[in-house]
Scaffold this motif. Structure first.
Motif, PDB file in Angstrom:
ATOM      1  N   LEU A   1      57.326  38.772  55.949  1.00  0.00           N
ATOM      2  CA  LEU A   1      56.654  38.979  57.121  1.00  0.00           C
ATOM      3  C   LEU A   1      56.831  38.157  58.236  1.00  0.00           C
ATOM      4  CD1 LEU A   1      53.504  39.219  54.942  1.00  0.00           C
ATOM      5  CD2 LEU A   1      54.570  41.262  56.158  1.00  0.00           C
ATOM      6  N   THR A   2      57.086  36.639  57.960  1.00  0.00           N
ATOM      7  CA  THR A   2      57.326  35.742  59.213  1.00  0.00           C
ATOM      8  C   THR A   2      58.808  36.164  60.080  1.00  0.00           C
ATOM      9  OG1 THR A   2      56.142  33.994  57.976  1.00  0.00           O
ATOM     10  CG2 THR A   2      57.542  33.146  59.924  1.00  0.00           C
TER      11      THR A   2
ATOM     12  N   ARG B   1      52.929  48.175  44.161  1.00  0.00           N
ATOM     13  CA  ARG B   1      53.509  48.226  45.195  1.00  0.00           C
ATOM     14  C   ARG B   1      52.534  47.639  46.432  1.00  0.00           C
ATOM     15  NH1 ARG B   1      58.681  51.038  46.326  1.00  0.00           N
ATOM     16  NH2 ARG B   1      59.130  50.433  44.174  1.00  0.00           N
ATOM     17  N   VAL B   2      52.876  46.795  47.016  1.00  0.00           N
ATOM     18  CA  VAL B   2      52.125  46.237  48.189  1.00  0.00           C
ATOM     19  C   VAL B   2      52.894  46.478  49.350  1.00  0.00           C
ATOM     20  CG1 VAL B   2      50.802  44.144  49.219  1.00  0.00           C
ATOM     21  CG2 VAL B   2      50.834  44.647  46.813  1.00  0.00           C
ATOM     22  N   CYS B   3      52.640  47.040  50.427  1.00  0.00           N
ATOM     23  CA  CYS B   3      53.295  47.491  51.568  1.00  0.00           C
ATOM     24  C   CYS B   3      52.276  46.860  52.932  1.00  0.00           C
ATOM     25  CB  CYS B   3      53.245  48.853  51.614  1.00  0.00           C
ATOM     26  SG  CYS B   3      53.813  49.804  50.264  1.00  0.00           S
ATOM     27  N   ALA B   4      53.248  46.752  53.692  1.00  0.00           N
ATOM     28  CA  ALA B   4      52.561  46.193  55.078  1.00  0.00           C
ATOM     29  C   ALA B   4      53.527  46.816  56.339  1.00  0.00           C
ATOM     30  CB  ALA B   4      52.530  44.659  55.310  1.00  0.00           C
ATOM     31  N   HIS B   5      52.870  47.624  57.102  1.00  0.00           N
ATOM     32  CA  HIS B   5      53.694  48.294  58.216  1.00  0.00           C
ATOM     33  C   HIS B   5      53.333  47.513  59.284  1.00  0.00           C
ATOM     34  CE1 HIS B   5      53.950  51.627  61.286  1.00  0.00           C
ATOM     35  NE2 HIS B   5      54.921  51.821  60.481  1.00  0.00           N
ATOM     36  N   VAL B   6      54.598  47.112  59.881  1.00  0.00           N
ATOM     37  CA  VAL B   6      54.446  46.238  61.369  1.00  0.00           C
ATOM     38  C   VAL B   6      55.258  47.014  62.186  1.00  0.00           C
ATOM     39  CG1 VAL B   6      53.567  44.214  60.182  1.00  0.00           C
ATOM     40  CG2 VAL B   6      56.116  44.547  60.382  1.00  0.00           C
ATOM     41  N   VAL B   7      54.866  46.543  63.546  1.00  0.00           N
ATOM     42  CA  VAL B   7      55.675  47.253  64.640  1.00  0.00           C
ATOM     43  C   VAL B   7      56.124  46.248  65.661  1.00  0.00           C
ATOM     44  CG1 VAL B   7      55.652  49.324  66.291  1.00  0.00           C
ATOM     45  CG2 VAL B   7      54.356  49.568  63.921  1.00  0.00           C
ATOM     46  N   SER B   8      57.426  46.797  66.218  1.00  0.00           N
ATOM     47  CA  SER B   8      58.044  45.957  67.368  1.00  0.00           C
ATOM     48  C   SER B   8      58.028  46.804  68.611  1.00  0.00           C
ATOM     49  CB  SER B   8      59.497  45.364  67.094  1.00  0.00           C
ATOM     50  OG  SER B   8      60.163  45.117  68.321  1.00  0.00           O
ATOM     51  N   LEU B   9      57.419  46.333  69.610  1.00  0.00           N
ATOM     52  CA  LEU B   9      57.091  47.029  70.919  1.00  0.00           C
ATOM     53  C   LEU B   9      58.072  46.334  71.968  1.00  0.00           C
ATOM     54  CD1 LEU B   9      53.235  47.617  70.905  1.00  0.00           C
ATOM     55  CD2 LEU B   9      55.067  49.095  70.019  1.00  0.00           C
ATOM     56  N   GLU B  10      59.133  45.704  71.718  1.00  0.00           N
ATOM     57  CA  GLU B  10      59.838  44.774  72.366  1.00  0.00           C
ATOM     58  C   GLU B  10      60.632  45.967  73.449  1.00  0.00           C
ATOM     59  OE1 GLU B  10      62.259  41.910  70.778  1.00  0.00           O
ATOM     60  OE2 GLU B  10      60.755  40.557  70.514  1.00  0.00           O
TER      61      GLU B  10
ATOM     62  N   GLY C   1      60.121  47.942  75.489  1.00  0.00           N
ATOM     63  CA  GLY C   1      59.586  49.494  75.731  1.00  0.00           C
ATOM     64  C   GLY C   1      60.068  50.283  74.481  1.00  0.00           C
ATOM     65  N   ARG C   2      60.600  49.990  73.511  1.00  0.00           N
ATOM     66  CA  ARG C   2      60.917  50.769  72.156  1.00  0.00           C
ATOM     67  C   ARG C   2      60.050  50.511  71.095  1.00  0.00           C
ATOM     68  NH1 ARG C   2      66.824  49.899  70.387  1.00  0.00           N
ATOM     69  NH2 ARG C   2      66.301  51.710  68.799  1.00  0.00           N
ATOM     70  N   VAL C   3      60.014  51.530  70.273  1.00  0.00           N
ATOM     71  CA  VAL C   3      59.002  51.319  69.217  1.00  0.00           C
ATOM     72  C   VAL C   3      59.781  51.410  67.920  1.00  0.00           C
ATOM     73  CG1 VAL C   3      57.080  52.320  67.665  1.00  0.00           C
ATOM     74  CG2 VAL C   3      56.990  52.652  70.286  1.00  0.00           C
ATOM     75  N   ARG C   4      59.818  50.110  67.327  1.00  0.00           N
ATOM     76  CA  ARG C   4      60.731  49.989  66.210  1.00  0.00           C
ATOM     77  C   ARG C   4      59.685  49.725  65.094  1.00  0.00           C
ATOM     78  NH1 ARG C   4      63.437  46.497  69.775  1.00  0.00           N
ATOM     79  NH2 ARG C   4      65.566  47.453  70.223  1.00  0.00           N
ATOM     80  N   ARG C   5      59.650  50.735  63.869  1.00  0.00           N
ATOM     81  CA  ARG C   5      58.725  50.427  62.764  1.00  0.00           C
ATOM     82  C   ARG C   5      59.205  49.834  61.510  1.00  0.00           C
ATOM     83  NH1 ARG C   5      55.786  55.316  61.161  1.00  0.00           N
ATOM     84  NH2 ARG C   5      57.795  56.236  60.898  1.00  0.00           N
ATOM     85  N   LEU C   6      58.610  49.088  60.958  1.00  0.00           N
ATOM     86  CA  LEU C   6      58.867  48.306  59.702  1.00  0.00           C
ATOM     87  C   LEU C   6      57.917  48.390  58.720  1.00  0.00           C
ATOM     88  CD1 LEU C   6      60.868  46.563  58.233  1.00  0.00           C
ATOM     89  CD2 LEU C   6      60.056  44.408  59.386  1.00  0.00           C
ATOM     90  N   LEU C   7      58.435  49.149  57.580  1.00  0.00           N
ATOM     91  CA  LEU C   7      57.651  48.846  56.318  1.00  0.00           C
ATOM     92  C   LEU C   7      58.087  47.808  55.359  1.00  0.00           C
ATOM     93  CD1 LEU C   7      54.997  50.020  54.793  1.00  0.00           C
ATOM     94  CD2 LEU C   7      56.645  51.754  53.543  1.00  0.00           C
ATOM     95  N   LEU C   8      57.339  46.648  55.041  1.00  0.00           N
ATOM     96  CA  LEU C   8      57.679  45.688  54.198  1.00  0.00           C
ATOM     97  C   LEU C   8      57.109  45.954  52.891  1.00  0.00           C
ATOM     98  CD1 LEU C   8      57.744  42.406  56.344  1.00  0.00           C
ATOM     99  CD2 LEU C   8      59.878  43.367  54.949  1.00  0.00           C
ATOM    100  N   ARG C   9      57.916  45.902  51.909  1.00  0.00           N
ATOM    101  CA  ARG C   9      57.250  46.196  50.418  1.00  0.00           C
ATOM    102  C   ARG C   9      57.716  45.047  49.500  1.00  0.00           C
ATOM    103  NH1 ARG C   9      58.917  52.413  49.298  1.00  0.00           N
ATOM    104  NH2 ARG C   9      61.029  51.424  49.100  1.00  0.00           N
ATOM    105  N   THR C  10      56.884  44.850  48.370  1.00  0.00           N
ATOM    106  CA  THR C  10      57.067  44.152  47.407  1.00  0.00           C
ATOM    107  C   THR C  10      56.300  44.753  46.134  1.00  0.00           C
ATOM    108  OG1 THR C  10      57.270  41.673  46.651  1.00  0.00           O
ATOM    109  CG2 THR C  10      55.247  42.286  47.528  1.00  0.00           C
ATOM    110  N   THR C  11      56.575  44.217  45.002  1.00  0.00           N
ATOM    111  CA  THR C  11      55.876  44.550  43.671  1.00  0.00           C
ATOM    112  C   THR C  11      55.433  43.480  42.985  1.00  0.00           C
ATOM    113  OG1 THR C  11      57.562  46.665  43.635  1.00  0.00           O
ATOM    114  CG2 THR C  11      56.231  45.983  41.891  1.00  0.00           C
ATOM    115  N   VAL C  12      54.394  43.519  42.567  1.00  0.00           N
ATOM    116  CA  VAL C  12      53.697  42.507  41.568  1.00  0.00           C
ATOM    117  C   VAL C  12      53.118  43.425  40.246  1.00  0.00           C
ATOM    118  CG1 VAL C  12      52.956  41.084  43.387  1.00  0.00           C
ATOM    119  CG2 VAL C  12      51.329  42.871  42.705  1.00  0.00           C
ATOM    120  N   PRO C  13      53.478  42.856  39.093  1.00  0.00           N
ATOM    121  CA  PRO C  13      53.263  43.229  37.885  1.00  0.00           C
ATOM    122  C   PRO C  13      51.656  43.394  37.751  1.00  0.00           C
ATOM    123  CG  PRO C  13      53.749  41.062  37.676  1.00  0.00           C
ATOM    124  CD  PRO C  13      54.032  41.206  38.872  1.00  0.00           C
TER     125      PRO C  13
END
Length: 198
Positions: free
Chosen positions: A41-42, A67-76, A78-90
């Motif tokens: 995430l950092t 499956r834990v998911c976080a959706h973050v976005v870069s707007l640098e 003027g472009r929109v860049r989407r990122l879905l970070l995922r991890t899995t915990v038992p």
């Protein structure tokens, strides 16, 4: 060039040797191990410019974990860049460190995920119920959560073939996943003929 533009090819250089990535439908998805959750995430925020936090949630995958998911976005630029970070915990150890230190907006999302799935977030400043009534038991978005309302009141709608007075072949009765047999659970326990589970 933004580090985002080199992904998914450079995923191990950006997110570490155990990370994997794919790009589809204008969404970059990166999977990381649970112990790399906060560093991923950092990295997304500081190296990829994903400063906009959109949402965080989970998916219950039986036999695998949450499956834990976080959706973050870069707007640098003027472009929109989407990122879905995922991890899995038992299921038996559903705990991650809180992301609040990286994205303050994750606080409410982690509370909801904790409440609905039972995933713990260590270090969260206020991990208390957000949506459910006081005293609610269980985590309603888990696949093993019993849908008690379907025991108290049958599902509305048309009858199954063979259940009407018109005759015809009778179909094997089955209950959808999460719906308990009313003869085994609830106020009518032991009073009905057994239902076949599909």
């Amino acid at each position: 060039m933004n580090a985002y533009d080199g992904l998914p090819d450079s995923v191990t250089e950006v997110f570490g040797p155990d990370a994997t990535a794919e790009h589809a439908y204008d969404l970059l998805t990166v999977d990381v191990p649970a112990d790399a959750w906060i560093s991923a995430l950092t990295t997304a925020r500081d190296r990829l410019g994903c400063t906009y936090f959109d949402w965080l949630s989970a998916v219950d995958e039986p036999g695998t974990g949450f499956r834990v998911c976080a959706h973050v976005v870069s707007l640098e630029g003027g472009r929109v860049r989407r990122l879905l970070l995922r991890t899995t915990v038992p299921h038996e150890a559903a705990v991650l460190p809180t992301a609040v230190g990286v994205y303050a907006g994750a606080g409410w999302h982690e509370r909801e995920t904790h409440e609905m799935f039972g995933v713990g977030f260590t270090g969260h400043p206020h991990l208390v119920p957000l949506l459910l009534p006081e005293g609610f038991e269980g985590h309603p978005l888990r696949k093993d959560f019993v849908l008690a309302a379907r025991v108290a009141k049958a599902w509305p709608g048309a009858k199954e073939p063979g259940e009407s007075e018109h005759g015809g072949p009778k179909r094997r009765q089955m209950l959808p996943p999460g719906v308990p047999d009313p003869n085994e659970w609830g106020p009518l326990k032991g009073q009905l003929r057994a239902h076949a589970q599909g």
